[in-house]
Design a protein around this motif. Structure first.
Motif, short mmCIF file in Angstrom:
data_model
loop_
_atom_site.label_atom_id
_atom_site.label_comp_id
_atom_site.label_asym_id
_atom_site.label_seq_id
_atom_site.Cartn_x
_atom_site.Cartn_y
_atom_site.Cartn_z
N ILE A 1 0.86 -1.19 0.00
CA ILE A 1 0.00 0.00 0.00
C ILE A 1 0.89 1.23 0.00
CG2 ILE A 1 -1.75 1.32 1.24
CD1 ILE A 1 -2.66 -1.30 2.51
N LEU A 2 0.64 2.11 -0.95
CA LEU A 2 1.35 3.38 -1.03
C LEU A 2 0.34 4.48 -0.70
CD1 LEU A 2 3.78 5.18 -1.81
CD2 LEU A 2 2.98 5.02 -4.17
N ILE A 3 0.60 5.19 0.40
CA ILE A 3 -0.30 6.26 0.81
C ILE A 3 0.38 7.60 0.54
CG2 ILE A 3 -1.55 7.31 2.74
CD1 ILE A 3 -1.55 4.46 4.00
N ILE A 4 -0.27 8.42 -0.25
CA ILE A 4 0.27 9.73 -0.59
C ILE A 4 -0.61 10.77 0.08
CG2 ILE A 4 0.81 11.33 -2.46
CD1 ILE A 4 0.97 8.78 -4.28
N ASN B 1 -5.86 14.69 10.96
CA ASN B 1 -4.98 13.67 11.53
C ASN B 1 -4.90 12.43 10.63
OD1 ASN B 1 -3.27 12.92 13.64
ND2 ASN B 1 -4.90 11.78 14.66
N SER B 2 -5.19 12.58 9.36
CA SER B 2 -5.27 11.44 8.44
C SER B 2 -4.02 10.57 8.41
CB SER B 2 -5.53 11.93 7.00
OG SER B 2 -6.74 12.60 6.91
N LEU B 3 -2.88 11.19 8.25
CA LEU B 3 -1.65 10.42 8.13
C LEU B 3 -1.34 9.66 9.41
CD1 LEU B 3 0.49 9.69 6.10
CD2 LEU B 3 1.83 11.65 6.88
N ASN B 4 -1.57 10.26 10.56
CA ASN B 4 -1.34 9.55 11.83
C ASN B 4 -2.30 8.39 12.01
OD1 ASN B 4 0.87 11.02 12.72
ND2 ASN B 4 -0.42 12.61 13.61
N VAL B 5 -3.52 8.54 11.55
CA VAL B 5 -4.48 7.43 11.61
C VAL B 5 -3.95 6.26 10.79
CG1 VAL B 5 -6.81 6.67 10.95
CG2 VAL B 5 -6.49 8.90 12.05
N CYS B 6 -3.42 6.55 9.62
CA CYS B 6 -2.85 5.50 8.76
C CYS B 6 -1.67 4.83 9.44
CB CYS B 6 -2.39 6.09 7.43
SG CYS B 6 -3.71 6.63 6.37
N LYS B 7 -0.75 5.63 9.93
CA LYS B 7 0.44 5.08 10.59
C LYS B 7 0.06 4.20 11.77
CE LYS B 7 3.70 8.70 9.34
NZ LYS B 7 4.53 9.81 9.84
N ASN B 8 -0.83 4.67 12.60
CA ASN B 8 -1.26 3.90 13.77
C ASN B 8 -1.94 2.60 13.37
OD1 ASN B 8 -0.26 5.81 15.56
ND2 ASN B 8 -2.22 6.90 15.70
N TYR B 9 -2.78 2.66 12.38
CA TYR B 9 -3.48 1.46 11.91
C TYR B 9 -2.48 0.42 11.41
CZ TYR B 9 -6.40 -1.60 9.10
OH TYR B 9 -7.02 -2.71 8.57
N LEU B 10 -1.55 0.85 10.58
CA LEU B 10 -0.58 -0.08 10.00
C LEU B 10 0.36 -0.64 11.06
CD1 LEU B 10 0.12 1.83 6.68
CD2 LEU B 10 -1.24 -0.25 6.98
N GLU B 11 0.77 0.18 12.00
CA GLU B 11 1.65 -0.30 13.07
C GLU B 11 0.93 -1.33 13.94
OE1 GLU B 11 2.96 3.33 14.90
OE2 GLU B 11 4.49 3.66 13.37
N VAL C 1 6.00 0.42 8.15
CA VAL C 1 5.69 1.78 7.73
C VAL C 1 6.98 2.40 7.27
CG1 VAL C 1 4.82 4.03 8.44
CG2 VAL C 1 3.79 1.95 9.37
N MET C 2 7.02 2.72 6.01
CA MET C 2 8.24 3.33 5.48
C MET C 2 8.24 4.82 5.77
SD MET C 2 8.62 1.20 1.97
CE MET C 2 10.30 1.72 1.74
N LYS C 3 9.35 5.41 5.57
CA LYS C 3 9.55 6.83 5.88
C LYS C 3 8.60 7.71 5.08
CE LYS C 3 13.19 10.17 6.49
NZ LYS C 3 14.62 10.40 6.45
N SER C 4 8.12 8.74 5.73
CA SER C 4 7.26 9.73 5.07
C SER C 4 8.15 10.81 4.47
CB SER C 4 6.33 10.39 6.10
OG SER C 4 5.59 9.44 6.77
#
Length: 70
Positions: free
Chosen positions: A37-40, A47-57, A63-66
């Motif tokens: 999954i590539l999230i741009i 807080n969209s990006l943090n929601v994604c990071k937390n979900y994936l973790e 989780v690759m570098k932003s």
């Protein structure tokens, strides 16, 4: 069934805090499991990006570098 294919699901993200988790769950629940999954994030103001990071973790996904591109 697809064999030896590299599949990437691309999600363009902008102020999707309220429904991005549902999107990620939908992707996770697909029958085909061998994908990335590539999230741009387009500079979301919520807080969209943090929601994604937390979900994936929590799902033990890497989780690759932003990157922030001006």
């Amino acid at each position: 069934m697809i064999k030896n294919k590299n599949i990437t699901v691309v999600i363009c993200l902008y102020n999707a805090e309220n429904y991005i988790k549902e999107t990620l769950e939908s992707i996770k629940n697909q029958s085909f499991k061998d994908f990335k999954i590539l999230i741009i994030d387009d500079k979301s103001k919520d807080n969209s990006l943090n929601v994604c990071k937390n979900y994936l973790e929590k799902k033990n996904k890497k989780v690759m570098k932003s990157f922030l591109i001006p």
